[in-house]
Design a protein around this motif. Structure first.
Motif, PDB file in Angstrom:
ATOM      1  N   CYS A   8      41.475  47.789  35.297  1.00 58.14           N
ATOM      2  CA  CYS A   8      41.004  46.880  36.201  1.00 58.14           C
ATOM      3  C   CYS A   8      39.485  46.457  35.480  1.00 58.14           C
ATOM      4  O   CYS A   8      38.564  47.223  35.801  1.00 58.14           O
ATOM      5  CB  CYS A   8      41.139  47.087  37.541  1.00 58.14           C
ATOM      6  SG  CYS A   8      40.663  45.494  38.488  1.00 58.14           S
ATOM      7  N   ASN A   9      39.208  45.148  35.382  1.00 57.72           N
ATOM      8  CA  ASN A   9      38.070  44.753  35.038  1.00 57.72           C
ATOM      9  C   ASN A   9      37.329  43.995  36.082  1.00 57.72           C
ATOM     10  O   ASN A   9      37.448  42.916  36.428  1.00 57.72           O
ATOM     11  CB  ASN A   9      38.118  43.750  33.713  1.00 57.72           C
ATOM     12  CG  ASN A   9      36.652  43.437  32.831  1.00 57.72           C
ATOM     13  OD1 ASN A   9      35.809  43.752  33.426  1.00 57.72           O
ATOM     14  ND2 ASN A   9      36.965  43.143  31.714  1.00 57.72           N
ATOM     15  N   PHE A  10      36.040  44.487  36.478  1.00 60.59           N
ATOM     16  CA  PHE A  10      35.066  43.952  37.138  1.00 60.59           C
ATOM     17  C   PHE A  10      33.852  43.695  36.670  1.00 60.59           C
ATOM     18  O   PHE A  10      32.723  43.541  37.427  1.00 60.59           O
ATOM     19  CB  PHE A  10      34.828  44.872  38.487  1.00 60.59           C
ATOM     20  CG  PHE A  10      35.986  44.397  39.606  1.00 60.59           C
ATOM     21  CD1 PHE A  10      35.805  43.764  40.823  1.00 60.59           C
ATOM     22  CD2 PHE A  10      36.968  45.415  39.678  1.00 60.59           C
ATOM     23  CE1 PHE A  10      36.625  43.510  41.798  1.00 60.59           C
ATOM     24  CE2 PHE A  10      38.042  45.088  40.695  1.00 60.59           C
ATOM     25  CZ  PHE A  10      37.942  44.095  41.708  1.00 60.59           C
TER      26      PHE A  10
ATOM     27  N   VAL B  24      34.149  36.595  42.739  1.00 56.92           N
ATOM     28  CA  VAL B  24      32.700  36.463  43.038  1.00 56.92           C
ATOM     29  C   VAL B  24      32.292  37.835  42.166  1.00 56.92           C
ATOM     30  O   VAL B  24      30.912  38.014  41.984  1.00 56.92           O
ATOM     31  CB  VAL B  24      32.540  36.213  44.417  1.00 56.92           C
ATOM     32  CG1 VAL B  24      32.943  34.943  44.679  1.00 56.92           C
ATOM     33  CG2 VAL B  24      32.596  37.237  45.360  1.00 56.92           C
ATOM     34  N   TYR B  25      32.977  38.954  42.375  1.00 56.38           N
ATOM     35  CA  TYR B  25      32.359  40.338  41.790  1.00 56.38           C
ATOM     36  C   TYR B  25      32.743  40.491  40.284  1.00 56.38           C
ATOM     37  O   TYR B  25      32.641  41.583  39.833  1.00 56.38           O
ATOM     38  CB  TYR B  25      33.113  41.357  42.645  1.00 56.38           C
ATOM     39  CG  TYR B  25      32.810  41.123  44.131  1.00 56.38           C
ATOM     40  CD1 TYR B  25      31.196  41.620  44.436  1.00 56.38           C
ATOM     41  CD2 TYR B  25      33.285  40.896  45.150  1.00 56.38           C
ATOM     42  CE1 TYR B  25      30.632  41.539  45.637  1.00 56.38           C
ATOM     43  CE2 TYR B  25      32.887  41.011  46.240  1.00 56.38           C
ATOM     44  CZ  TYR B  25      31.675  41.178  46.606  1.00 56.38           C
ATOM     45  OH  TYR B  25      31.221  41.256  48.014  1.00 56.38           O
ATOM     46  N   GLY B  26      33.367  39.408  39.778  1.00 57.43           N
ATOM     47  CA  GLY B  26      33.505  39.609  38.047  1.00 57.43           C
ATOM     48  C   GLY B  26      34.951  39.816  37.840  1.00 57.43           C
ATOM     49  O   GLY B  26      35.980  39.420  38.730  1.00 57.43           O
ATOM     50  N   GLY B  27      35.122  40.028  36.391  1.00 49.64           N
ATOM     51  CA  GLY B  27      36.612  40.057  36.187  1.00 49.64           C
ATOM     52  C   GLY B  27      36.847  39.692  34.559  1.00 49.64           C
ATOM     53  O   GLY B  27      35.915  38.802  34.234  1.00 49.64           O
ATOM     54  N   TYR B  28      37.913  39.786  33.846  1.00 50.45           N
ATOM     55  CA  TYR B  28      37.885  39.352  32.697  1.00 50.45           C
ATOM     56  C   TYR B  28      37.846  37.807  32.571  1.00 50.45           C
ATOM     57  O   TYR B  28      38.477  37.312  33.482  1.00 50.45           O
ATOM     58  CB  TYR B  28      39.188  39.969  32.095  1.00 50.45           C
ATOM     59  CG  TYR B  28      39.598  38.996  30.741  1.00 50.45           C
ATOM     60  CD1 TYR B  28      38.809  39.476  29.533  1.00 50.45           C
ATOM     61  CD2 TYR B  28      40.487  38.156  30.567  1.00 50.45           C
ATOM     62  CE1 TYR B  28      38.993  38.979  28.333  1.00 50.45           C
ATOM     63  CE2 TYR B  28      40.708  37.511  29.186  1.00 50.45           C
ATOM     64  CZ  TYR B  28      40.106  37.897  28.211  1.00 50.45           C
ATOM     65  OH  TYR B  28      40.291  37.251  27.030  1.00 50.45           O
TER      66      TYR B  28
END
Length: 186
Positions: A65-67, A166-170
């Protein structure tokens, strides 16, 4: 004059009470939501800046999981890590982006302690701040900490429409740097 001071005091107490109420509501909203709850098969967490945000596609990589987020300082990665780890005991591996610029003092002033960065980040991160983080920001940027309290009032609305992104991701790159750089090298 005394009546005026009284009215100003009452107004200040009302505004402070509203800000405290919204801060508690936002904290509850984030704490009891599922934004940081990952699928049970996810045991590898990716955090960092744009390098990992654009490089590691967690929809292809199983159990990841990418954050990651653009210009994400270790301060914000730490806040996310605490929240994610608290809600996901299965996380046993962390991939944390590291480049020499991540520990450069100039970058800290641009990514963490820059007033415009604080304004854009604090509206989402206020609910994740604990006493030590508040002390740090209070010691470094007290004006920004207090003036940005107002930006978090709309926090629940951001979450309803934008969710955890809002906290990120790919995110895939929308352009090819190589095609731009080849003519520049000539």
């Amino acid at each position: 004059i005394l009546k005026f001071i009284k009215k100003i005091g009452v107004f200040g107490i009302i505004i402070s009470s509203i800000l405290i109420l919204f801060t508690i509501a936002n904290w509850s909203f984030v704490t009891y939501s599922n934004y940081f709850v990952l699928k049970k098969n996810v045991n590898i967490l990716i955090l960092g800046d744009s390098h990992t945000k654009y490089a590691l596609n967690d929809s292809i990589l199983k159990n990841y999981c990418n954050f990651s987020d653009d210009a994400d300082s270790y301060f914000y990665s730490y806040l996310k890590l605490k929240e994610i780890k608290e809600k996901n005991n299965q996380i046993d591996t962390l991939l944390l982006s590291f480049s020499e610029h991540n520990i450069d003092e100039n970058i800290e002033s641009q990514w963490l302690l820059n007033s415009s960065q604080l304004h854009s980040r604090l509206r989402y991160y206020y609910p994740l701040l604990e006493v030590n983080e508040l002390k740090l920001l209070l010691s470094q940027k007290p004006e920004d900490l207090f003036t940005n309290l107002f930006s978090q009032i709309l926090n629940p609305i951001y979450f309803l429409f934008i969710c955890q992104s809002v906290y990120g991701g790919y995110a895939p790159l929308e352009h090819n740097y190589l095609e731009v750089e080849i003519p520049n090298q000539k």
